[in-house]
Design a protein around this motif. Structure first.
Motif, mmCIF file in Angstrom:
data_model
loop_
_atom_site.group_PDB
_atom_site.id
_atom_site.type_symbol
_atom_site.label_atom_id
_atom_site.label_comp_id
_atom_site.label_asym_id
_atom_site.label_seq_id
_atom_site.Cartn_x
_atom_site.Cartn_y
_atom_site.Cartn_z
ATOM 1 N N GLN A 13 0.835 -1.198 0.000
ATOM 2 C CA GLN A 13 0.000 0.000 0.000
ATOM 3 C C GLN A 13 0.873 1.252 0.000
ATOM 4 N N ALA A 14 0.315 2.317 -0.517
ATOM 5 C CA ALA A 14 1.027 3.588 -0.507
ATOM 6 C C ALA A 14 1.447 3.934 0.925
ATOM 7 N N PRO A 87 2.149 5.304 -5.469
ATOM 8 C CA PRO A 87 1.654 4.556 -6.641
ATOM 9 C C PRO A 87 2.531 4.752 -7.883
ATOM 10 N N THR A 90 5.251 2.229 -8.880
ATOM 11 C CA THR A 90 4.896 0.950 -9.482
ATOM 12 C C THR A 90 5.656 0.752 -10.790
ATOM 13 N N VAL A 119 2.401 -0.609 -6.116
ATOM 14 C CA VAL A 119 2.011 0.206 -4.973
ATOM 15 C C VAL A 119 0.565 0.650 -5.178
ATOM 16 N N SER A 120 -0.313 0.222 -4.293
ATOM 17 C CA SER A 120 -1.728 0.565 -4.421
ATOM 18 C C SER A 120 -2.045 1.834 -3.635
ATOM 19 N N SER A 121 -3.000 2.588 -4.160
ATOM 20 C CA SER A 121 -3.356 3.862 -3.507
ATOM 21 C C SER A 121 -4.426 3.662 -2.458
#
Length: 121
Positions: A13-14, A87, A90, A119-121
């Motif tokens: 995660q971010a 993000p 990524t 990397v997810s926001s």
């Protein structure tokens, strides 16, 4: 033959952290430089961080203060500690090294196969 093998990519995660590792193996006399590049589809591969020996390091402006490159010369390994991930970080991350093989005058550039960082926001 020389091989570079990366590990440590994944989904985070971010704001989170990841640590990438890259081990060089094979017929190695010396390693002049080790570094990390990253690439997204349709874009050029960009240099993220590089160590050319001792404390000589380079960081892309986009990762300064967040990423740290280090080397374990005894194990022919480099690490990329990535903190405060965004993000936009990524990408597929590739290990790169300039390695001199025994009996060769010049070093050659080698690449790993890459490890995906998402990397997810």
């Amino acid at each position: 033959q020389v091989q570079l093998v990366e590990s440590g990519g994944g989904l985070v995660q971010a704001g989170g952290s990841l640590r990438l590792s890259c081990a060089a193996s094979g017929s190695i006399f010396s390693i002049n430089a080790m570094g990390w590049y990253r690439q997204n589809p349709g874009k050029q591969r960009e240099l993220v961080a590089q160590n050319t020996g001792g404390s000589n390091t380079f960081y892309a402006d986009s990762v300064k203060g967040r990423f740290t490159i280090s080397r374990d010369n005894a194990k022919n390994t480099t690490f990329l500690q990535m903190n405060s991930l965004k993000p936009e970080d990524t990408a597929v991350y590739y290990c790169n090294a300039v390695i001199k093989r025994p009996g060769h005058y010049y070093g050659m550039e080698y690449w790993g196969k890459g490890t995906l960082v998402t990397v997810s926001s």
